[in-house]
Design an enzyme around this catalytic site. Structure first.
Site, PDB file in Angstrom:
ATOM      1  N   HIS A 121      -5.057 -40.265   0.187  1.00 50.67           N
ATOM      2  CA  HIS A 121      -6.335 -40.164  -0.532  1.00 50.67           C
ATOM      3  C   HIS A 121      -6.253 -40.990  -1.793  1.00 50.67           C
ATOM      4  O   HIS A 121      -5.202 -41.033  -2.431  1.00 50.67           O
ATOM      5  CB  HIS A 121      -6.620 -38.692  -0.887  1.00 50.67           C
ATOM      6  CG  HIS A 121      -8.051 -38.455  -1.229  1.00 50.67           C
ATOM      7  ND1 HIS A 121      -8.560 -38.696  -2.478  1.00 50.67           N
ATOM      8  CD2 HIS A 121      -9.088 -38.040  -0.466  1.00 50.67           C
ATOM      9  CE1 HIS A 121      -9.846 -38.420  -2.474  1.00 50.67           C
ATOM     10  NE2 HIS A 121     -10.198 -38.032  -1.273  1.00 50.67           N
ATOM     11  N   ASP A 159      -9.899 -34.217   5.994  1.00 49.58           N
ATOM     12  CA  ASP A 159     -10.244 -34.506   7.384  1.00 49.58           C
ATOM     13  C   ASP A 159      -9.156 -34.124   8.377  1.00 49.58           C
ATOM     14  O   ASP A 159      -9.398 -34.122   9.577  1.00 49.58           O
ATOM     15  CB  ASP A 159     -10.543 -36.012   7.543  1.00 49.58           C
ATOM     16  CG  ASP A 159     -11.859 -36.370   6.885  1.00 49.58           C
ATOM     17  OD1 ASP A 159     -12.776 -35.538   6.950  1.00 49.58           O
ATOM     18  OD2 ASP A 159     -11.958 -37.464   6.310  1.00 49.58           O
TER      19      ASP A 159
HETATM   20  N1  ACO Z   1      -0.827 -43.790   6.879  1.00 50.83           N
HETATM   21  C1  ACO Z   1       0.160 -44.656   6.551  1.00 50.83           C
HETATM   22  N2  ACO Z   1       0.268 -45.259   5.359  1.00 50.83           N
HETATM   23  C2  ACO Z   1      -0.678 -45.002   4.449  1.00 50.83           C
HETATM   24  C3  ACO Z   1      -1.745 -44.121   4.693  1.00 50.83           C
HETATM   25  C4  ACO Z   1      -1.806 -43.494   5.979  1.00 50.83           C
HETATM   26  N3  ACO Z   1      -2.791 -42.670   6.281  1.00 50.83           N
HETATM   27  N4  ACO Z   1      -2.557 -44.059   3.618  1.00 50.83           N
HETATM   28  C5  ACO Z   1      -2.018 -44.862   2.698  1.00 50.83           C
HETATM   29  N5  ACO Z   1      -0.870 -45.447   3.187  1.00 50.83           N
HETATM   30  C6  ACO Z   1       0.035 -46.341   2.472  1.00 50.83           C
HETATM   31  C7  ACO Z   1      -0.550 -47.738   2.341  1.00 50.83           C
HETATM   32  O1  ACO Z   1      -0.208 -48.558   3.422  1.00 50.83           O
HETATM   33  C8  ACO Z   1       0.058 -48.179   1.029  1.00 50.83           C
HETATM   34  O2  ACO Z   1       1.396 -48.534   1.291  1.00 50.83           O
HETATM   35  P1  ACO Z   1       2.110 -49.720   0.412  1.00 50.83           P
HETATM   36  O3  ACO Z   1       2.108 -49.219  -1.009  1.00 50.83           O
HETATM   37  O4  ACO Z   1       3.450 -49.873   1.027  1.00 50.83           O
HETATM   38  O5  ACO Z   1       1.236 -50.945   0.606  1.00 50.83           O
HETATM   39  C9  ACO Z   1       0.116 -46.910   0.188  1.00 50.83           C
HETATM   40  O6  ACO Z   1       0.184 -45.829   1.153  1.00 50.83           O
HETATM   41  C10 ACO Z   1      -1.117 -46.709  -0.690  1.00 50.83           C
HETATM   42  O7  ACO Z   1      -2.252 -46.809   0.128  1.00 50.83           O
HETATM   43  P2  ACO Z   1      -3.632 -47.463  -0.310  1.00 50.83           P
HETATM   44  O8  ACO Z   1      -4.256 -48.102   0.877  1.00 50.83           O
HETATM   45  O9  ACO Z   1      -3.454 -48.283  -1.530  1.00 50.83           O
HETATM   46  O10 ACO Z   1      -4.451 -46.167  -0.680  1.00 50.83           O
HETATM   47  P3  ACO Z   1      -5.978 -46.149  -0.993  1.00 50.83           P
HETATM   48  O11 ACO Z   1      -6.145 -45.222  -2.112  1.00 50.83           O
HETATM   49  O12 ACO Z   1      -6.543 -47.504  -1.125  1.00 50.83           O
HETATM   50  O13 ACO Z   1      -6.579 -45.549   0.365  1.00 50.83           O
HETATM   51  C11 ACO Z   1      -7.219 -44.046   2.038  1.00 50.83           C
HETATM   52  C12 ACO Z   1      -6.861 -44.223   0.562  1.00 50.83           C
HETATM   53  C13 ACO Z   1      -8.307 -45.037   2.460  1.00 50.83           C
HETATM   54  C14 ACO Z   1      -7.784 -42.623   2.226  1.00 50.83           C
HETATM   55  C15 ACO Z   1      -5.945 -44.247   2.897  1.00 50.83           C
HETATM   56  O14 ACO Z   1      -4.971 -43.313   2.511  1.00 50.83           O
HETATM   57  C16 ACO Z   1      -6.234 -44.147   4.398  1.00 50.83           C
HETATM   58  O15 ACO Z   1      -6.637 -45.141   5.012  1.00 50.83           O
HETATM   59  N6  ACO Z   1      -6.015 -42.944   4.997  1.00 50.83           N
HETATM   60  C17 ACO Z   1      -6.341 -42.753   6.407  1.00 50.83           C
HETATM   61  C18 ACO Z   1      -7.827 -42.561   6.601  1.00 50.83           C
HETATM   62  C19 ACO Z   1      -8.333 -41.235   6.070  1.00 50.83           C
HETATM   63  O16 ACO Z   1      -7.746 -40.190   6.342  1.00 50.83           O
HETATM   64  N7  ACO Z   1      -9.454 -41.277   5.342  1.00 50.83           N
HETATM   65  C20 ACO Z   1     -10.117 -40.080   4.829  1.00 50.83           C
HETATM   66  C21 ACO Z   1      -9.972 -39.973   3.340  1.00 50.83           C
HETATM   67  S1  ACO Z   1     -10.667 -38.493   2.748  1.00 50.83           S
HETATM   68  C22 ACO Z   1     -12.292 -38.810   2.718  1.00 50.83           C
HETATM   69  O17 ACO Z   1     -12.789 -39.875   2.573  1.00 50.83           O
HETATM   70  C23 ACO Z   1     -13.126 -37.689   2.940  1.00 50.83           C
END
Ligand code: ACO
Length: 427
Positions: free
Chosen positions: A305, A362
């Site tokens: 998140h 979620d």
């Molecule tokens: N699985 C694997 N790796 C992940 C995940 C995941 N679900 N989420 C983040 N990471 C990793 C990224 O690859 C990144 O790694 P790095 O530092 O080596 O490059 C690090 O964790 C940080 O991730 P960001 O993408 O910078 O996080 P951001 O805050 O931009 O994204 C998001 C948040 C979009 C929710 C992301 O965690 C994601 O895509 N999760 C899966 C989708 C999801 O569950 N969305 C629902 C969110 S809740 C809502 O909207 C109601």
């Protein structure tokens, strides 16, 4: 007042520091461009406060979520979705009389204009209900041309119960149409969530027996989704609303933003992922390995998140709701077992620990919807129904308390410098 000092070359700039009621601090850069000719660059807006708001407070480090000062756990345990909606939109918990009036308004506004039913015939049966929901909500604006002025509080007040009440009817009708069943009209004797469940699951030939535990679970899920400050869809509603677009149009845009799998669409993706693991008998360790692999685009859906660097407090509540509901319905769901195993593996893995990636709202919501009988492609619609009061509250706050300026970010241009036009024969 506290100030921050910014030095760029010879220039020194004093910028005020604004402190919120929970002691969050922000540097006020509103005069930055005018005074220094500079803008800030913050893709994804991770460090940008777009407004001051008194609706919802999140402490992502500690895993705290409060609506108007009330904790999400208290509201989930003691309030209904309608009460929570009132709280978000009007700023205080309603008295018994206020709640009764609000309920009456929701009851009086539950029907759709009969002509709108024909719209459903134009969609293919495979249409995603989020596509139908967003366009139907936007279409509502054509039925209330005398209530669309965001600057007139009386008109806005008329629209609030309309959108909050009709979204349920639109959603349930979309489902009925997709499975070829006749629509079930709202029943004014039922409360908000029971009415929705009845429109979803009753058929003219058979009454739907409303289970109070299912109603309670739906109430809780909607409360947990009701607001989450400046997330992607709410920021969209504010941005669209800042152009003085009407409430229906602004919310339709929010629904589109919510649809994406990185946002509300994740609840559908989580269950699809768990289903795939189950169908193909995938090894959980292998799934976790794939999620960590930077050469793969696969992410663990329902994990991570932007704001929470701790367990999402909503996920904790939903996990409990899900466990209780499945026990009550005397049902087991292999996907719940897979979800728990996946969570256990991820939470003990260094990759997830270092990045502070925890289950989000979620991760368990889809399993609860499945137990209720909500079909997979309606999961994000459920999220949208829940998020309506939050969107309304933010749209209203922006118009009442905002500075009235249209939302318009800037950019750092990186394209070609000025060049002369080349005639087509010379290209
Ligand atoms: N699985 C694997 N790796 C992940 C995940 C995941 N679900 N989420 C983040 N990471 C990793 C990224 O690859 C990144 O790694 P790095 O530092 O080596 O490059 C690090 O964790 C940080 O991730 P960001 O993408 O910078 O996080 P951001 O805050 O931009 O994204 C998001 C948040 C979009 C929710 C992301 O965690 C994601 O895509 N999760 C899966 C989708 C999801 O569950 N969305 C629902 C969110 S809740 C809502 O909207 C109601």
């Amino acid at each position: 007042m506290e100030f921050a000092e910014l030095s760029v070359g010879d220039q020194k700039l004093k910028l005020a520091v604004v402190t919120g009621s929970e002691q969050e601090r922000a540097i006020d850069i509103r005069e930055l461009r005018a005074k220094a000719g500079l803008i800030t660059l913050d893709s994804g807006y991770g460090n940008t406060g777009a407004c001051q708001s008194s609706i919802t407070y999140i402490d992502g480090e500690k895993g705290i979520l409060n609506y108007r000062g009330y904790s999400i756990e208290d509201l989930a345990n003691h309030a209904t979705f309608v009460e929570t909606s009132y709280l978000l939109i009007y700023g205080h918990l309603p008295t018994a009389a206020e709640l009764a009036d609000f309920r009456t308004l929701l009851i009086r506004n539950s029907l759709l204009h009969e002509d709108m039913l024909h719209f459903y015939d134009g969609y293919p049966s495979t249409a995603h209900p989020m596509a139908i929901l967003s366009s139907m909500i936007c279409s509502l604006s054509s039925y209330y041309p005398d209530s669309l002025d965001p600057g007139d509080p009386a008109q806005v007040e008329r629209l609030i119960p309309r959108v909050l009440s009709k979204i349920r009817t639109i959603a349930a009708f979309a489902y009925k149409k997709s499975i070829g069943q006749p629509v079930i009209y709202p029943d004014n004797s039922l409360d908000y969530c029971s009415n929705f469940l009845n429109m979803m699951f009753a058929v003219p030939s058979e009454k739907y027996i409303i289970d109070p535990d299912v109603v309670k679970a739906v109430n809780t899920l909607l409360i947990l989704h009701a607001d989450h400050e400046q997330n992607c869809s709410t920021s969209t509603v504010r941005l669209v609303g800042s152009s003085d677009a009407n409430l229906f149009a602004s919310i339709a845009a929010g629904i589109c933003a919510l649809w994406g799998p990185k946002h509300g669409g994740a609840n559908q993706k989580v269950v699809e992922m768990l289903q795939k693991i189950d169908d193909e008998g995938l090894d959980i360790k292998e799934v976790v390995r794939m999620a960590k692999d930077k050469n793969s685009s696969f992410r663990l859906m329902g994990f991570g998140h932007r704001v929470y660097r701790n367990y999402d407090p909503r996920a904790r509540v939903i996990k409990e709701v899900s466990d209780k509901l499945l026990a009550k319905l005397n049902r087991s769901d292999p996907l719940l077992d897979i979800a728990k195993e996946l969570e256990e593996h991820a939470l003990s893995d260094d990759y997830f620990i270092e990045r502070k990636l925890y289950p989000n709202v979620d991760f368990y919501s889809g399993i609860t919807y499945r137990a209720i009988g909500i079909p997979l492609d309606m999961f994000t619609v459920m999220f949208a129904i829940g998020r309506i009061p939050g969107w309304i509250a933010h749209w209203k706050e922006m118009h009442l308390d905002g500075d009235g300026r249209i939302g318009r970010p800037r950019q750092v241009y990186t394209g070609a410098r000025k060049r002369s036009f080349t005639a087509i024969e010379q290209r």
